[in-house]
Design an enzyme around this catalytic site. Sequence first.
Site, PDB file in Angstrom:
ATOM      1  N   ARG A 183       0.922  -1.163  -0.232  1.00 31.44           N
ATOM      2  CA  ARG A 183       0.091   0.015  -0.079  1.00 31.44           C
ATOM      3  C   ARG A 183       0.622   1.146   0.056  1.00 31.44           C
ATOM      4  O   ARG A 183       0.329   2.413  -0.317  1.00 31.44           O
ATOM      5  CB  ARG A 183      -0.829  -0.048   1.160  1.00 31.44           C
ATOM      6  CG  ARG A 183      -2.006  -1.038   1.211  1.00 31.44           C
ATOM      7  CD  ARG A 183      -2.608  -1.208   2.612  1.00 31.44           C
ATOM      8  NE  ARG A 183      -3.274   0.021   2.927  1.00 31.44           N
ATOM      9  CZ  ARG A 183      -3.933   0.153   4.060  1.00 31.44           C
ATOM     10  NH1 ARG A 183      -3.658  -0.669   5.370  1.00 31.44           N
ATOM     11  NH2 ARG A 183      -4.496   1.391   4.432  1.00 31.44           N
ATOM     12  N   HIS A 226      -4.880  -3.070  13.164  1.00 27.88           N
ATOM     13  CA  HIS A 226      -6.084  -3.494  13.055  1.00 27.88           C
ATOM     14  C   HIS A 226      -6.222  -4.536  13.976  1.00 27.88           C
ATOM     15  O   HIS A 226      -7.395  -4.819  14.367  1.00 27.88           O
ATOM     16  CB  HIS A 226      -6.361  -4.238  11.527  1.00 27.88           C
ATOM     17  CG  HIS A 226      -6.647  -3.298  10.471  1.00 27.88           C
ATOM     18  ND1 HIS A 226      -5.657  -2.965   9.757  1.00 27.88           N
ATOM     19  CD2 HIS A 226      -7.617  -2.699  10.020  1.00 27.88           C
ATOM     20  CE1 HIS A 226      -6.000  -1.978   8.774  1.00 27.88           C
ATOM     21  NE2 HIS A 226      -7.081  -1.843   8.754  1.00 27.88           N
ATOM     22  N   ASP A 300      -8.086   7.311  12.266  1.00 24.52           N
ATOM     23  CA  ASP A 300      -8.316   5.822  11.529  1.00 24.52           C
ATOM     24  C   ASP A 300      -9.448   5.239  12.467  1.00 24.52           C
ATOM     25  O   ASP A 300     -10.120   5.775  13.234  1.00 24.52           O
ATOM     26  CB  ASP A 300      -6.961   5.235  11.870  1.00 24.52           C
ATOM     27  CG  ASP A 300      -6.620   4.011  10.753  1.00 24.52           C
ATOM     28  OD1 ASP A 300      -7.903   3.926  10.192  1.00 24.52           O
ATOM     29  OD2 ASP A 300      -5.532   3.707  10.335  1.00 24.52           O
TER      30      ASP A 300
END
Length: 979
Positions: A183, A226, A300
């Site tokens: 990414r 995450h 986020d």
Amino acid sequence: MKYILPLLFSLLICSRSEAQITSASGEVLPPYLSVHARWVDSILNSMTLDEKIGQLFMIACWSRNPDSEKVRIGKIIEENHIGGLIFMQGGPLRQAALTNYFQVLSKVPLLISQDAEWGLSMRLDSTMNFSKQLMLGAIRDTAVIHDFGAEMARELKRLGVHISFSPVVDINNNPLNPVIGDRSFGENKYDVTNYGLAYMHGLQSNGIIACAKHFPGHGNTDEDSHKVLPVINASRSELDSTELYPFRKLMDAGVGSIMVAHLNIPALDTTQKLPSSLSPQIVTGLLRNELGFHGLVITDALNMRGAADYMKPGIIDVSALLAGNDILLFSTDVPLAVQMIRDAITAGKITETEINIRVRKILQAKYWCGLSRFKPIELNHLYEDLNSPAAKYIKQQIIEQALVLPRNKNQFIPIQRPDTFRFAALSIGDTSVNEFQDMLSNYAGVKHFSIAKNAPAKKFADLLDSLKGFNAVFVSLHAMSRMASINYGITDRSRDFVNTLQKQKKVLLTLFGSPYALQYFGNFDYVLVAFNEDPVTQEFAAQAWFGGIGIEGKLPVTASLEYYRGRGFITTPIRMKFSVPEDAGLCTDSLARIDDIVYEAMSHQAIPGCQVLVAKDGKVIWDKCYGNFTYDALHKVEANDMYDIASVTKIAATTLMVMKLYEEKKIDLDKCVEDYLPELKNTNKSKLKIYELLTHEGGLKPYIPFYRETMDSTGNLNPAIYQSENKEPFTVEVTPSIFMNKNYVDTLWARIITSPVTAKGKYVYSDLDFYFLKRIAEKVSGQSLDQYMEHHFYEPLGLGSMCFNPMRFFPSEHLAPSNFDYAWRKQLIQGTVHDQGAAMLGGVAGHAGLFSNATDLAILMQMLANGGTYAGRQYLDTSTVRKFTSQYSMHSRRGLGFDKPELQADRPSPTCSSASPETFGHQGFTGTCVWVDPAYHLVYVFLSNRTFPDDNNEKLTKLSTRTRIQEAIYDAIRNAPVN
């Protein structure tokens, strides 16, 4: 509050109208901060406190569940007045419909966001799947990145989205990073910055707010936020010089928003287990005050365990707000969070004035995005608009410029002489014949193999035996992974096999995955990094090996000492490129008339199917297969299928052989037939000139139906001439089940010699001319026509399908049947020549017998369009090509061997009216044609079997299908957009 310092934007802004607005200190501010609209003031002044608080929330919506989401989200909008949505997984049409519904439901228009780092396909089906940022980081020209950003802006706006949570400007300086990795644009801060700026400007100059993430830098970690709270142990000076660098530059350039990551960074905040997203010292102290960012600060996702594991719902929202964030993303309990923020205001932890500043910014952003005049998203043609030809071309440009060739021993790539190799293509991890292998076959004869990457050792051993007969193997690794923890998806058995294979023969290795996997292949001579196995990527990787495209990319990361950042050999294109109309300045839509014309022909049963190819400027811009082999639709036409090209054989074989012998001074066009064939002396053919044969002015009969004389009185084959088995003297194969007495060839030849000559010097199209030309060329060269052409043209050009008697080399399922011969052979004619005279010569004749697919015929003609050169090799002198393809005859339109457009208005032309006088080519009886127009750098190929099942089917000619398609091509050129 200590860290919540109100920013008085009205004092900072110099101009309301400039695209780039600047603060009093000279820095560029986000574009929406110039907004001083009455709409913003009126909305803000009319809001209750709860409505203002609601504006701070951007909650997640899944369009894959439209019915349940309509109820769930609708309730939150009505009760909590949220300011925006982030759309997650689903589909574009469902998302657009939900957006329209929610926008109508909401009192204040919603700010819609999307994770679109590599396009809408990151979240949505049925959308363009662009490359991830690591592949973009391999591109040398940042203008392509800007164009990608602009295209993303177009697609997002079409879908009603206002903020793209991109670009990622994290520097991937830890190869073990499980969440950033591909990414990121790469490991170098300058590259990441430059590509990030280009992406940002592409978005924002086209009306979409960009979001730089994940502040202050998520690259230097081997953990996923995450799942856990990663710790960044870099010093402040290291952060300043590396991680923060791209963010500073994008802020200075006016990036619209920043997303703050969930990271624990002791150098910036020593509070244990405190995510950076919830840290006042990082969000307000560093980002707002020290770095001076004035745009929207977005957390986020607050449901990620890197933050959610350390604070409960509601509390985490208040903490994020107190830290200095403007928008709370992905709150897990909005009603609770609203209540707790209201309590925080009551307790004096934050003031309503500070809430107003945030809400004003959000409203300014909404106004800049056009939400003061919201119009519902048009649902019609949404898929087509999101997957436009222009978008496909941008995707192609990205792939084409990103492919990296980090090893190229002795500059072997692009492959110059495919005829010196016996190629195999082995796919590991993809057990079907894939796009990579199919495209390789457009450039050379390639045998395809495949194996599962976890196949048993015995299967790998058997495969090694199967590859013994090949001296060059394209090995492609598929089903790779982005994860270092599983060796990027490469099994030990696969790796060992490839390393063993490269010790035995030339291996050309393609990685359809992470460049970090290069570390396993340090001793390879030829390696191509393709980053992903998207079908378009596979096609262009194959083209790169053969020089259909040049290779320009550079490694964006370091995989090993041998494969370091910036490494990448540059190559130049040498062969035809398979592309899209936009690459040649045309529009895909303008060529769509070809579809209509073909479908009309098929609906009238003029043809059961066909292949149509158009090349412009050496680029194949239209290459489509239509219909089926037969009207029962049992076999769909595919690109590697071959057609009997009938009289196109005259120019694709015999004429080329004569041209080569002519320039070698072995054939003189002004000499007579008897000079080469003494047996014709004292006959009515003896004084025929070679040029008269090439221009069809020898006065010969158009054709002789030899086969009729070989049938008995009952209409069956004469057993003295034909047998069903190949045994002496019945050795001339007419079909696999019919063999002619070889002595009858002399009888056939005698019939030609004794045939009458009439109207000598006038143009009469005749197959007999090419019987003579073949016989002369074979005698002069000492080789048969098929052997000569294979050696001098077809093999060197890499024409894997073009040949005589294809049943000897290809299975019947790749050979289009030409007809059912009721009169003579009384069987389906498939893979053997349709023309009866050519069949009686064993399938190799001067006027017919050649088979090909559209691609190979186009390559052969492109060589002529290039003046006799292709892939750096001279096949014919330019003067020879010009002489033979120009109008030669004084009595007709013909060139030497080649047909030309008819210049007399009162005569029918084999070409469309727009073809230039320079055009040359030929048509074939079976429903084929090829035309080259040097004035337009154009090659047009049409292959069909209009003679199936009946030779008398003339609908293709009556419908003018071939010439109308040709005219449509010229129309597209005339209507091409002006740059």
